[in-house]
Design a protein around this motif. Structure first.
Motif, mmCIF file in Angstrom:
data_model
loop_
_atom_site.group_PDB
_atom_site.id
_atom_site.type_symbol
_atom_site.label_atom_id
_atom_site.label_comp_id
_atom_site.label_asym_id
_atom_site.label_seq_id
_atom_site.Cartn_x
_atom_site.Cartn_y
_atom_site.Cartn_z
ATOM 1 N N GLY A 289 5.907 -10.081 1.202
ATOM 2 C CA GLY A 289 6.597 -9.749 0.089
ATOM 3 C C GLY A 289 5.837 -9.814 -1.399
ATOM 4 O O GLY A 289 6.294 -9.538 -2.493
ATOM 5 N N TYR A 290 4.571 -10.412 -1.219
ATOM 6 C CA TYR A 290 3.702 -10.597 -2.356
ATOM 7 C C TYR A 290 2.460 -9.585 -2.291
ATOM 8 O O TYR A 290 1.812 -9.480 -1.119
ATOM 9 C CB TYR A 290 3.409 -12.122 -2.181
ATOM 10 C CG TYR A 290 4.486 -13.053 -2.740
ATOM 11 C CD1 TYR A 290 4.493 -13.365 -4.209
ATOM 12 C CD2 TYR A 290 5.313 -13.542 -1.878
ATOM 13 C CE1 TYR A 290 5.317 -14.209 -4.790
ATOM 14 C CE2 TYR A 290 6.126 -14.477 -2.395
ATOM 15 C CZ TYR A 290 6.071 -14.575 -3.579
ATOM 16 O OH TYR A 290 7.288 -15.505 -4.273
ATOM 17 N N ALA A 291 2.096 -9.135 -3.370
ATOM 18 C CA ALA A 291 0.849 -8.178 -3.219
ATOM 19 C C ALA A 291 -0.409 -8.690 -3.104
ATOM 20 O O ALA A 291 -1.239 -8.314 -2.956
ATOM 21 C CB ALA A 291 0.942 -7.418 -4.487
ATOM 22 N N ASN A 292 -0.311 -10.046 -3.510
ATOM 23 C CA ASN A 292 -1.845 -10.683 -3.697
ATOM 24 C C ASN A 292 -1.637 -12.264 -3.397
ATOM 25 O O ASN A 292 -0.612 -12.715 -2.894
ATOM 26 C CB ASN A 292 -2.409 -10.471 -5.002
ATOM 27 C CG ASN A 292 -2.980 -9.117 -5.257
ATOM 28 O OD1 ASN A 292 -3.700 -8.635 -4.711
ATOM 29 N ND2 ASN A 292 -2.631 -8.193 -6.277
ATOM 30 N N THR A 293 -2.915 -13.052 -3.644
ATOM 31 C CA THR A 293 -2.899 -14.319 -3.271
ATOM 32 C C THR A 293 -2.882 -15.162 -4.749
ATOM 33 O O THR A 293 -3.103 -14.536 -5.796
ATOM 34 C CB THR A 293 -4.140 -14.663 -2.576
ATOM 35 O OG1 THR A 293 -5.294 -14.153 -3.166
ATOM 36 C CG2 THR A 293 -3.920 -13.887 -0.992
ATOM 37 N N VAL A 294 -2.953 -16.417 -4.616
ATOM 38 C CA VAL A 294 -3.199 -17.379 -5.701
ATOM 39 C C VAL A 294 -4.535 -17.013 -6.163
ATOM 40 O O VAL A 294 -4.696 -17.023 -7.468
ATOM 41 C CB VAL A 294 -3.070 -18.623 -5.332
ATOM 42 C CG1 VAL A 294 -3.704 -19.877 -6.555
ATOM 43 C CG2 VAL A 294 -1.731 -19.198 -5.045
ATOM 44 N N GLN A 295 -5.443 -16.861 -5.355
ATOM 45 C CA GLN A 295 -6.985 -16.704 -5.621
ATOM 46 C C GLN A 295 -7.135 -15.543 -6.411
ATOM 47 O O GLN A 295 -7.726 -15.448 -7.604
ATOM 48 C CB GLN A 295 -7.905 -16.668 -4.642
ATOM 49 C CG GLN A 295 -9.367 -16.546 -4.961
ATOM 50 C CD GLN A 295 -10.453 -16.523 -3.544
ATOM 51 O OE1 GLN A 295 -9.884 -16.465 -2.428
ATOM 52 N NE2 GLN A 295 -11.630 -16.562 -4.062
ATOM 53 N N TRP A 296 -6.323 -14.586 -5.984
ATOM 54 C CA TRP A 296 -6.517 -13.079 -6.564
ATOM 55 C C TRP A 296 -5.940 -13.300 -8.120
ATOM 56 O O TRP A 296 -6.324 -12.932 -9.051
ATOM 57 C CB TRP A 296 -5.746 -12.198 -5.747
ATOM 58 C CG TRP A 296 -6.015 -10.635 -6.627
ATOM 59 C CD1 TRP A 296 -6.916 -9.660 -6.449
ATOM 60 C CD2 TRP A 296 -5.248 -10.331 -7.755
ATOM 61 N NE1 TRP A 296 -6.923 -8.680 -7.099
ATOM 62 C CE2 TRP A 296 -5.710 -8.907 -7.929
ATOM 63 C CE3 TRP A 296 -3.768 -10.530 -8.250
ATOM 64 C CZ2 TRP A 296 -5.190 -8.083 -9.106
ATOM 65 C CZ3 TRP A 296 -3.211 -9.703 -9.033
ATOM 66 C CH2 TRP A 296 -3.870 -8.426 -9.734
ATOM 67 N N ASN A 297 -4.816 -13.794 -8.229
ATOM 68 C CA ASN A 297 -4.071 -14.012 -9.579
ATOM 69 C C ASN A 297 -4.993 -14.872 -10.479
ATOM 70 O O ASN A 297 -4.971 -14.484 -11.678
ATOM 71 C CB ASN A 297 -2.655 -14.530 -9.275
ATOM 72 C CG ASN A 297 -1.697 -13.662 -8.846
ATOM 73 O OD1 ASN A 297 -1.104 -12.730 -9.794
ATOM 74 N ND2 ASN A 297 -1.433 -13.235 -7.530
ATOM 75 N N ALA A 298 -5.525 -15.843 -10.101
ATOM 76 C CA ALA A 298 -6.406 -16.751 -10.699
ATOM 77 C C ALA A 298 -7.505 -16.051 -11.252
ATOM 78 O O ALA A 298 -8.011 -16.037 -12.594
ATOM 79 C CB ALA A 298 -6.781 -17.866 -10.272
ATOM 80 N N GLY A 299 -8.177 -15.311 -10.491
ATOM 81 C CA GLY A 299 -9.263 -14.434 -10.559
ATOM 82 C C GLY A 299 -9.064 -13.170 -11.791
ATOM 83 O O GLY A 299 -9.626 -12.863 -12.788
#
Length: 152
Positions: free
Chosen positions: A32-42
């Protein structure tokens, strides 16, 4: 000056949220999520670099090569090769906060080097860009918090 204070507050909240997430969870992508914590932080980092460079073309973008990983429309599932570590991203976000605070202090009312319109919102001075960057960061910090809750 108030926009810089708001940006600083937003970045503090982002960094605090990221510090509370176990590094092993940075690359987990729940259903249900399009990305990860790493992607959002970057994405927070590279978006601020992009928009503030548009606001003032003399603002030097750092880690421009990260755009291939974190720009809008990119996905961790499409990454190949090395990516910045969570530590790299945390350090970059911290350094960026200080760089933005120092560079734009006293320059918020300057006319933007390039105007950008998103939907009906036009950004044509530095302050408008910084306010957009701060708003955008808040959205992604909320997603990071939501991802952390979904991963637990």
């Amino acid at each position: 000056m108030e926009s810089l204070k708001q940006f600083q507050f937003s970045r503090f909240a982002t960094l605090q949220s990221l510090e509370n997430i176990v590094v092993d969870k940075w690359n987990v992508q729940p259903v249900g999520y399009a990305n990860t914590v790493q992607w959002n932080a970057g994405h927070i980092y590279i978006s601020a670099e992009f928009f503030l460079h548009k606001a003032d073309n003399n603002y030097e973008m750092k880690h421009a090569e990260w755009s291939a990983l974190f720009a809008t429309g990119t996905r961790p599932s499409e990454w190949n090769g090395e990516t910045p570590t969570p530590e790299d991203i945390m350090l970059a976000l911290t350094e960026q906060k200080d760089r933005i605070m120092n560079y734009f202090d006293g320059n918020l009312q300057n006319v933007a080097s390039e105007s950008i319109s998103i939907a009906s919102h036009e950004m044509n001075n530095v302050d408008a860009f910084l306010q957009f960057v701060t708003w955008h960061e808040g959205i992604h910090t909320g997603i990071i918090k939501s991802l952390n809750n979904a991963i637990k």
